[in-house]
Structures are given as C-alpha cells and as structure tokens.
Design a protein around this motif. Structure first.
Motif, mmCIF file in Angstrom:
data_model
loop_
_atom_site.group_PDB
_atom_site.id
_atom_site.type_symbol
_atom_site.label_atom_id
_atom_site.label_comp_id
_atom_site.label_asym_id
_atom_site.label_seq_id
_atom_site.Cartn_x
_atom_site.Cartn_y
_atom_site.Cartn_z
ATOM 1 N N ILE A 195 49.357 -9.521 11.889
ATOM 2 C CA ILE A 195 48.871 -8.334 11.812
ATOM 3 C C ILE A 195 49.955 -7.448 12.025
ATOM 4 O O ILE A 195 50.450 -7.003 13.116
ATOM 5 N N PRO A 196 50.231 -6.439 10.916
ATOM 6 C CA PRO A 196 51.245 -5.400 11.136
ATOM 7 C C PRO A 196 50.765 -4.366 12.066
ATOM 8 O O PRO A 196 49.668 -4.129 12.097
ATOM 9 N N PRO A 197 51.849 -3.692 12.425
ATOM 10 C CA PRO A 197 51.573 -2.484 13.465
ATOM 11 C C PRO A 197 50.967 -1.270 12.806
ATOM 12 O O PRO A 197 51.172 -1.094 11.472
ATOM 13 N N THR A 198 49.969 -0.498 13.472
ATOM 14 C CA THR A 198 49.549 0.756 12.698
ATOM 15 C C THR A 198 50.500 1.927 13.103
ATOM 16 O O THR A 198 50.552 2.164 14.119
ATOM 17 N N HIS A 199 50.986 2.683 12.070
ATOM 18 C CA HIS A 199 51.574 3.658 12.221
ATOM 19 C C HIS A 199 50.897 5.083 12.169
ATOM 20 O O HIS A 199 49.900 5.085 11.771
ATOM 21 N N GLY A 200 51.349 5.825 13.107
ATOM 22 C CA GLY A 200 50.689 7.112 13.348
ATOM 23 C C GLY A 200 50.145 7.549 14.452
ATOM 24 O O GLY A 200 50.542 8.546 15.057
ATOM 25 N N PRO A 201 49.096 6.849 15.128
ATOM 26 C CA PRO A 201 48.304 7.223 16.241
ATOM 27 C C PRO A 201 49.355 7.231 17.458
ATOM 28 O O PRO A 201 50.076 6.022 17.521
ATOM 29 N N ILE A 202 49.448 8.229 18.116
ATOM 30 C CA ILE A 202 50.281 8.001 19.270
ATOM 31 C C ILE A 202 49.346 8.002 20.642
ATOM 32 O O ILE A 202 49.701 7.247 21.576
#
Length: 66
Positions: free
Chosen positions: A13-20
C-alpha cells in the motif's frame, strides 16, 4: 488505476500524501511516510472530477485457485 494495479501486483500500500496531523477523535489507519507490505486481494479506486463527475472501480488480483 495504475497505482492500484501495481499495489496488487507488488502487495504493498503506497503512503498517503497530504495529511500532517490526524484528529484524535477519529480512528483512521492511514499509511504515512513509508509503504506498507500487506497481503492484498482487492483495491478500490475512487475519482472525482469536473462538473460533479464521480466514479469508482474495484479491482481484484484474479489469481483464484480451483
């Protein structure tokens, strides 16, 4: 769709970008920073676009054994 197919092929599963920072009120298991290796059988692709376009596609590995 290409990312979902590659995820199914490579079982990652690739990482989700955006949420900090995630809200402590909601338990959401987001994959962040590094990909996660897990056994995958299906993937859901959701798309939104111009003028209210919405689409969804469910993909499966297709490696059934009989």
């Amino acid at each position: 769709m290409a990312t979902a197919l590659l995820s199914l092929r490579d079982q990652v599963i690739p990482p989700t970008h955006g949420p900090i920072r995630l809200s402590p009120d909601h338990e959401i298991d987001l994959v962040q920073d590094e990909p996660r290796e897990v056994p995958l059988r299906h993937a859901l692709v959701v798309a939104r676009g111009y003028a209210g376009f919405t689409g969804a596609l469910v993909l499966g590995r297709g490696d059934r054994t009989h």
